[in-house]
Design an enzyme around this catalytic site. Sequence first.
Site, mmCIF file in Angstrom:
data_model
loop_
_atom_site.group_PDB
_atom_site.id
_atom_site.type_symbol
_atom_site.label_atom_id
_atom_site.label_comp_id
_atom_site.label_asym_id
_atom_site.label_seq_id
_atom_site.Cartn_x
_atom_site.Cartn_y
_atom_site.Cartn_z
ATOM 1 N N GLN A 112 8.190 40.956 -7.181
ATOM 2 C CA GLN A 112 7.606 40.316 -5.995
ATOM 3 C C GLN A 112 7.554 41.274 -4.821
ATOM 4 O O GLN A 112 6.601 41.277 -4.041
ATOM 5 C CB GLN A 112 8.405 39.072 -5.625
ATOM 6 C CG GLN A 112 8.297 37.965 -6.652
ATOM 7 C CD GLN A 112 6.854 37.654 -7.011
ATOM 8 O OE1 GLN A 112 6.061 37.219 -6.189
ATOM 9 N NE2 GLN A 112 6.504 37.881 -8.272
ATOM 10 N N HIS A 115 4.421 43.407 -4.241
ATOM 11 C CA HIS A 115 3.195 42.784 -3.770
ATOM 12 C C HIS A 115 2.845 43.213 -2.344
ATOM 13 O O HIS A 115 1.687 43.492 -2.030
ATOM 14 C CB HIS A 115 3.339 41.257 -3.778
ATOM 15 C CG HIS A 115 2.975 40.614 -5.066
ATOM 16 N ND1 HIS A 115 1.728 40.686 -5.620
ATOM 17 C CD2 HIS A 115 3.712 39.865 -5.928
ATOM 18 C CE1 HIS A 115 1.689 40.017 -6.757
ATOM 19 N NE2 HIS A 115 2.892 39.514 -6.973
ATOM 20 N N GLU A 180 8.859 30.046 -3.433
ATOM 21 C CA GLU A 180 7.647 29.979 -4.263
ATOM 22 C C GLU A 180 8.012 30.076 -5.740
ATOM 23 O O GLU A 180 7.632 29.244 -6.555
ATOM 24 C CB GLU A 180 6.707 31.115 -3.867
ATOM 25 C CG GLU A 180 5.445 31.200 -4.716
ATOM 26 C CD GLU A 180 4.656 32.458 -4.423
ATOM 27 O OE1 GLU A 180 3.469 32.501 -4.804
ATOM 28 O OE2 GLU A 180 5.213 33.409 -3.833
ATOM 29 N N HIS A 181 8.750 31.140 -6.095
ATOM 30 C CA HIS A 181 9.207 31.354 -7.466
ATOM 31 C C HIS A 181 10.727 31.252 -7.493
ATOM 32 O O HIS A 181 11.407 31.905 -6.705
ATOM 33 C CB HIS A 181 8.809 32.744 -7.975
ATOM 34 C CG HIS A 181 7.354 33.057 -7.851
ATOM 35 N ND1 HIS A 181 6.852 33.917 -6.890
ATOM 36 C CD2 HIS A 181 6.303 32.624 -8.572
ATOM 37 C CE1 HIS A 181 5.536 33.998 -7.028
ATOM 38 N NE2 HIS A 181 5.175 33.227 -8.028
ATOM 39 N N ASP A 214 3.033 34.628 -13.764
ATOM 40 C CA ASP A 214 1.897 35.224 -13.067
ATOM 41 C C ASP A 214 0.670 35.323 -13.961
ATOM 42 O O ASP A 214 -0.464 35.185 -13.490
ATOM 43 C CB ASP A 214 2.258 36.640 -12.597
ATOM 44 C CG ASP A 214 2.954 36.657 -11.248
ATOM 45 O OD1 ASP A 214 2.828 35.662 -10.505
ATOM 46 O OD2 ASP A 214 3.625 37.655 -10.943
ATOM 47 N N HIS A 273 -14.696 -5.921 16.893
ATOM 48 C CA HIS A 273 -14.028 -6.028 15.606
ATOM 49 C C HIS A 273 -13.717 -7.494 15.285
ATOM 50 O O HIS A 273 -13.970 -7.972 14.171
ATOM 51 C CB HIS A 273 -12.711 -5.247 15.612
ATOM 52 C CG HIS A 273 -12.849 -3.774 15.433
ATOM 53 N ND1 HIS A 273 -13.466 -2.966 16.356
ATOM 54 C CD2 HIS A 273 -12.439 -2.968 14.418
ATOM 55 C CE1 HIS A 273 -13.421 -1.711 15.936
ATOM 56 N NE2 HIS A 273 -12.814 -1.685 14.760
#
Length: 283
Positions: A112, A115, A180-181, A214, A273
């Site tokens: 990770q 990235h 996230e992971h 992934d 209404h």
Amino acid sequence: PAQVAGVQEIIMVVPTPDGLRNPLVLAAAAVAGVHRVFTVGGAQAVAALAYGTATIPRVDKITGPGNAYVASAKKRVFGQVGIDMIAGPSEILVIADGTTPPDWVAMDLFSQAEHDELAQSILLSPDAAYLDAVRASMERLLPEMPRAAVIRASLQGRGALIHTRSMEEACEISNRIAPEHLEISATEPQRWEPLLRHAGAIFMGAYTSESLGDYCAGPNHVLPTSGTARFSSPLGVYDFQKRSSLIEVSAEGAQGLGRIAAELAYGEGLQAHARAAEMRLKA
């Protein structure tokens, strides 16, 4: 998911560094049933999809991850089009009981960190000696990585090895981070999974590396980041579906509902209404 949901036209945008089209990406697009591909990426691709250009059609919804510029662009065009989520820099959190080879966990953290310099890589373990072993593995393996500079900057800025009192405390901390992971690198991952409430994707056991998710493990890998797993889910079929409410009231039903609606409408000071409901009441 878009194909399963029945989306009639699926458009993909993809950057082409140095003007080269990646045949693997195009092959994946064909397998996924993409109808049209445009070689443009970044925030400008998001703008093109949201507003349309002379060559790129306007779409109804934009999905998929990207860098900080892409995430910001998606946030800005929301309302003009739908979006799936504001996906930020990539994240991994590993909960380890000390039984997984340290090199494996070190490389998972690297996976990770490579990235983006803003990516987040965290290891939680109640085994202090194991944390030291993973740190030693990281120091030994880092120089041989092609993206070593990015990995180093990411780990220095947003990386952490945290010694916890127990595996239970590690799970509590993970829930606060909502990564996230999330890898449960333990001999009995099923024991700890029930304690975990917030994560984009959970990888069970030492052999289930995040990198498998992934590329080929199955579930969609567009995942909530930056703590949004507390209230968001991975991209799925439901993101490409919408619902409309259907209401049909009979003449008899209008007698009961009309009186209720009129009373509430008068209470809000909305006379039109109320009268619209009362006109359908039988004298």
